[in-house]
Design a protein around this motif. Structure first.
Motif, PDB file in Angstrom:
ATOM      1  N   LYS A  14      43.948   2.676  -9.979  1.00 46.17           N
ATOM      2  CA  LYS A  14      45.189   2.750  -9.211  1.00 46.17           C
ATOM      3  C   LYS A  14      44.877   3.098  -7.762  1.00 46.17           C
ATOM      4  CE  LYS A  14      45.999   7.352 -11.210  1.00 46.17           C
ATOM      5  NZ  LYS A  14      46.965   8.170 -11.973  1.00 46.17           N
ATOM      6  N   ARG A  94      50.771  -4.086 -12.581  1.00 51.04           N
ATOM      7  CA  ARG A  94      50.970  -2.742 -12.024  1.00 51.04           C
ATOM      8  C   ARG A  94      49.858  -2.388 -11.055  1.00 51.04           C
ATOM      9  NH1 ARG A  94      52.701  -1.377 -17.271  1.00 51.04           N
ATOM     10  NH2 ARG A  94      50.669  -0.482 -17.788  1.00 51.04           N
ATOM     11  N   ILE A  95      48.625  -2.707 -11.433  1.00 56.55           N
ATOM     12  CA  ILE A  95      47.485  -2.409 -10.558  1.00 56.55           C
ATOM     13  C   ILE A  95      47.626  -3.155  -9.238  1.00 56.55           C
ATOM     14  CG2 ILE A  95      45.013  -2.798 -10.244  1.00 56.55           C
ATOM     15  CD1 ILE A  95      44.630  -2.237 -13.208  1.00 56.55           C
ATOM     16  N   ASP A  98      50.711  -1.880  -7.222  1.00 56.05           N
ATOM     17  CA  ASP A  98      50.429  -0.532  -6.749  1.00 56.05           C
ATOM     18  C   ASP A  98      49.523  -0.590  -5.515  1.00 56.05           C
ATOM     19  OD1 ASP A  98      50.097   2.324  -6.722  1.00 56.05           O
ATOM     20  OD2 ASP A  98      48.217   2.080  -7.806  1.00 56.05           O
TER      21      ASP A  98
END
Length: 206
Positions: A14, A94-95, A98
């Motif tokens: 992340k 998401r990675i 983000d």
């Protein structure tokens, strides 16, 4: 730009785990199997820097490589590979989101496009997302050595431009590359160098 050093710095799951040193970052992303690892190795003149795999969807973390002790080349996970699980696909999303939403030091995101193909829905959707979020990006058309001629290359680029103009008033920068022939290496590195000069100029003015 002459690359004198290229070293792996870290892998992150992340953005909060990414380097916090504020060094400018240039990230590379694309549909799985677009030739991202080969392009990174070609740009850095380092055959084994990014792992080249016959298995699409292999990059699953955010990988930082420090170039010339001056900027980071960031290898992002690919998108759009159907054979990974739904949970992994959502994790990749998401990675990616983000990172692009939370890295102010990212100067430019290079979106890799397979030059041989018609505009792909997932590429177009991702480009549209970048526009909506105001992310600075450029397109790199890969594998141009697989096209028959310079005329065919220009024809494919013109087709993509026409397609994008349906929803874009101002087109993003467009570059071409062939990892096999090392085509586009100088142009891409010069583009990065000019971006770095611009960022350095802005910092001086502040």
């Amino acid at each position: 730009m002459k690359i004198t050093s290229a070293t792996f710095r870290c892998s992150s799951a992340k953005s909060s785990q990414c380097p916090a040193d504020g060094i400018p970052e240039f990230a590379f992303i694309g549909r799985s199997n677009v030739g991202k690892s080969s392009l990174i190795n070609m740009l850095t003149n380092h055959k084994g820097l990014a792992k080249v795999s016959g298995t699409p969807g292999k990059t699953r973390l955010i990988n930082h490589f420090l170039i010339n002790h001056q900027w980071y080349l960031v290898d992002l996970p690919g998108y759009g590979y159907a054979r990974v699980s739904k949970s992994e696909r959502s994790t990749f999303s998401r990675i990616i989101l983000d990172y692009i939403e939370n890295r102010p030091q990212m100067v430019c995101l290079f979106v890799l496009i397979d030059s041989r193909l018609e505009p792909q829905k997932i590429d177009v959707e991702f480009i549209q997302l970048l526009g909506e979020k105001g992310i600075s990006f450029a397109l790199i058309f890969t594998k141009i050595d697989k096209l028959k001629s310079q005329n065919q290359t220009q024809s494919h680029l013109a087709r993509y431009e026409r397609f994008l103009r349906h929803s874009w008033e101002e087109l993003p920068p467009m570059l071409v590359s062939s990892s096999e022939k090392k085509t586009g290496r100088e142009e891409i590195l010069t583009f990065i160098e000019n971006c770095l000069d611009s960022v350095s100029g802005e910092s001086t003015m502040e």
